[in-house]
Design an enzyme around this catalytic site. Structure first.
Site, short mmCIF file in Angstrom:
data_model
loop_
_atom_site.label_atom_id
_atom_site.label_comp_id
_atom_site.label_asym_id
_atom_site.label_seq_id
_atom_site.Cartn_x
_atom_site.Cartn_y
_atom_site.Cartn_z
N TRP A 118 0.83 -1.21 0.00
CA TRP A 118 0.00 0.00 0.00
C TRP A 118 0.86 1.25 0.00
O TRP A 118 0.55 2.23 -0.68
CB TRP A 118 -0.98 0.00 1.17
CG TRP A 118 -2.04 -1.05 1.03
CD1 TRP A 118 -2.26 -2.11 1.87
CD2 TRP A 118 -3.02 -1.19 -0.03
NE1 TRP A 118 -3.30 -2.87 1.39
CE2 TRP A 118 -3.78 -2.33 0.25
CE3 TRP A 118 -3.31 -0.44 -1.17
CZ2 TRP A 118 -4.83 -2.76 -0.58
CZ3 TRP A 118 -4.34 -0.86 -2.00
CH2 TRP A 118 -5.09 -2.00 -1.70
N ASP A 122 -1.80 6.64 6.47
CA ASP A 122 -2.81 5.71 5.98
C ASP A 122 -3.06 4.73 7.13
O ASP A 122 -2.25 3.89 7.44
CB ASP A 122 -2.27 4.97 4.75
CG ASP A 122 -3.26 3.92 4.23
OD1 ASP A 122 -4.31 3.72 4.86
OD2 ASP A 122 -2.96 3.31 3.18
N LYS A 180 -12.48 -1.99 6.86
CA LYS A 180 -11.75 -2.85 7.80
C LYS A 180 -12.26 -2.67 9.23
O LYS A 180 -12.76 -3.59 9.81
CB LYS A 180 -10.26 -2.59 7.68
CG LYS A 180 -9.67 -3.29 6.46
CD LYS A 180 -8.90 -2.39 5.55
CE LYS A 180 -8.57 -3.09 4.24
NZ LYS A 180 -7.81 -2.24 3.34
C1 LIG Z 1 -7.26 -1.76 2.22
C2 LIG Z 1 -6.19 -0.75 2.24
C3 LIG Z 1 -6.08 0.24 1.25
C4 LIG Z 1 -7.02 0.31 0.07
O1 LIG Z 1 -8.24 0.74 0.47
P1 LIG Z 1 -9.41 1.04 -0.60
O2 LIG Z 1 -10.44 1.66 0.29
O3 LIG Z 1 -9.81 -0.26 -1.19
O4 LIG Z 1 -8.87 1.97 -1.61
C5 LIG Z 1 -5.07 1.17 1.37
N1 LIG Z 1 -4.22 1.14 2.40
C6 LIG Z 1 -4.28 0.20 3.36
C7 LIG Z 1 -3.30 0.22 4.49
C8 LIG Z 1 -5.27 -0.78 3.31
O5 LIG Z 1 -5.34 -1.71 4.26
#
Ligand SMILES: *Cc1c(COP(=O)(O)O)cnc(C)c1O
Length: 365
Positions: free
Chosen positions: A102, A172, A196
């Protein structure tokens, strides 16, 4: 009704109490005679939902008054672009830490908008650890520093949030927001896809310090400018109303449980059960450096690809769903987000013990 223990990395489990509450008011919300999905986003009912969601979240995370909470769309992946589009207002330079798939995507996207420097990376060891970040590594002129607090695919976590001084820290937090205590004031901006630890996919949460709003250039589309969402209370256009409602229920569930402190305690218990077993097991092991192991995403491997595949198949038959590791990593991964009950992890560990006894090759790990 049969529910499985779902170890999916996302979308993932939601608390059963939340699903049942949503079910009970699905066709007639609060006497409105309508579903939340049918309510105007300007109605008093929805105004109450979005305001309550924000108020409860602010309490849970102890969000200071000089931060805005935005409910937007596009997922965390859209933030990979929105962050540089909005924050490259000064030197157009940013420092990124590369700790996994990511992070890499965030870096790639940011490079389209300015000068990106990768100040630390754990790619040399398959992203199995978190590199140390010290103040002298950071460019004091950078517009921001970006980290991924929890690496969903690789199973690592920043246990120490880097001190970036006057340079805003952007995080993030998609896969560990609300799972443990964070001091929001250490960050300039936090973002997370909802699917999540927050609610259904389609909603993205952004927590942003006031002074970072309004720096976007003229060419930035209205919908990708934080200012648009900040000035309109996330109601510039139709927001993901049902997702916001579900997030509100999840926030209330967390509050009821005792807040983040109580949640973190349970999460440490759950992860501890699994990590302790991985330490003593003669078949399964963790590929992640001990001090950087995630509480949310726990990858593990057996001695062979064949055993991995057999494990995933037999676990599924036993009601333990989606344990296959990410395609880029292989092996297995148990995602044990907030909504995964302790009993789910106990069931997984019991199943692993049994599998180990039945399939032991005597060769060890
Ligand atoms: C799942 C995830 C993403 C992507 O998320 P989307 O909402 O599908 O764009 C980005 N960064 C991390 C750390 C993730 O776990």
């Amino acid at each position: 009704m049969t529910r499985v223990y779902n170890f999916s990395a996302g979308p993932s489990m939601l608390p059963l109490e939340v699903l049942e509450k949503a079910q009970s008011e699905l066709t007639n919300y609060a006497g409105s005679g309508m579903s939340v999905m049918e309510l105007s986003h300007r109605s008093k009912w929805f105004t109450d939902i979005i305001e309550t969601a924000e108020a409860v979240l602010r309490k849970l995370m102890n969000i200071p008054d000089n931060y805005k909470v935005l409910f937007i769309q596009g997922g965390a992946s859209q933030q990979f672009a929105m962050v540089p589009m909005n924050l490259f207002g000064g030197s157009k330079k940013a420092d990124y830490v590369n700790t996994g798939s990511w992070s890499k995507k965030a870096i790639k996207e940011a490079k389209k908008y300015g000068e990106v420097r990768v100040i630390a990376s754990s790619e040399d060891k398959n992203f199995s650890y978190i590199p140390e970040i010290t103040a002298d590594m950071i460019d004091p002129e950078a517009d921001y520093v970006h980290i991924t607090t929890n690496n969903t695919i690789e199973g690592t976590v920043f246990n120490k949030i880097p001190d970036t001084g006057n340079v805003p820290l952007v995080a993030d937090m998609s896969s560990n927001i609300l799972s443990e205590e964070f001091d929001v004031s250490k960050f300039g901006l936090i973002y997370a896809g909802a699917q999540k630890n927050i609610g259904p996919a389609g909603l993205t949460l952004v927590i942003i310090r006031d002074d970072l709003i309004g720096k976007a250039g003229e060419s930035v589309p209205v919908m990708l400018d934080y200012k648009t969402h900040s000035e309109s209370g996330s109601l510039y256009n139709t927001p993901p109303t049902f997702g916001i409602y579900m997030a509100k229920l999840v926030f209330e569930w967390l509050k009821e449980l005792g807040g983040i402190v109580a949640m973190e305690k349970i999460n440490r218990e759950k992860a501890g059960l699994l990590y302790d077993f991985l330490e003593e097991s003669s078949m399964f092991s963790s590929p992640v450096q001990k001090e950087d192991r995630s509480l949310m995403n726990i990858p593990f491997v057996s001695p062979s690809d064949e055993l991995d595949a057999l494990f995933v198949k037999e676990a599924k038959a036993a009601g333990l769903e989606t344990l296959k590791g990410h395609r880029s990593v292989g092996g297995m991964r148990a995602s044990v987000y907030n909504a995964m009950p302790v009993d789910g992890v106990k069931a997984l560990v019991a199943f692993m013990k049994e599998f180990e006894q039945t399939h032991s090759t005597g060769e060890g790990k």
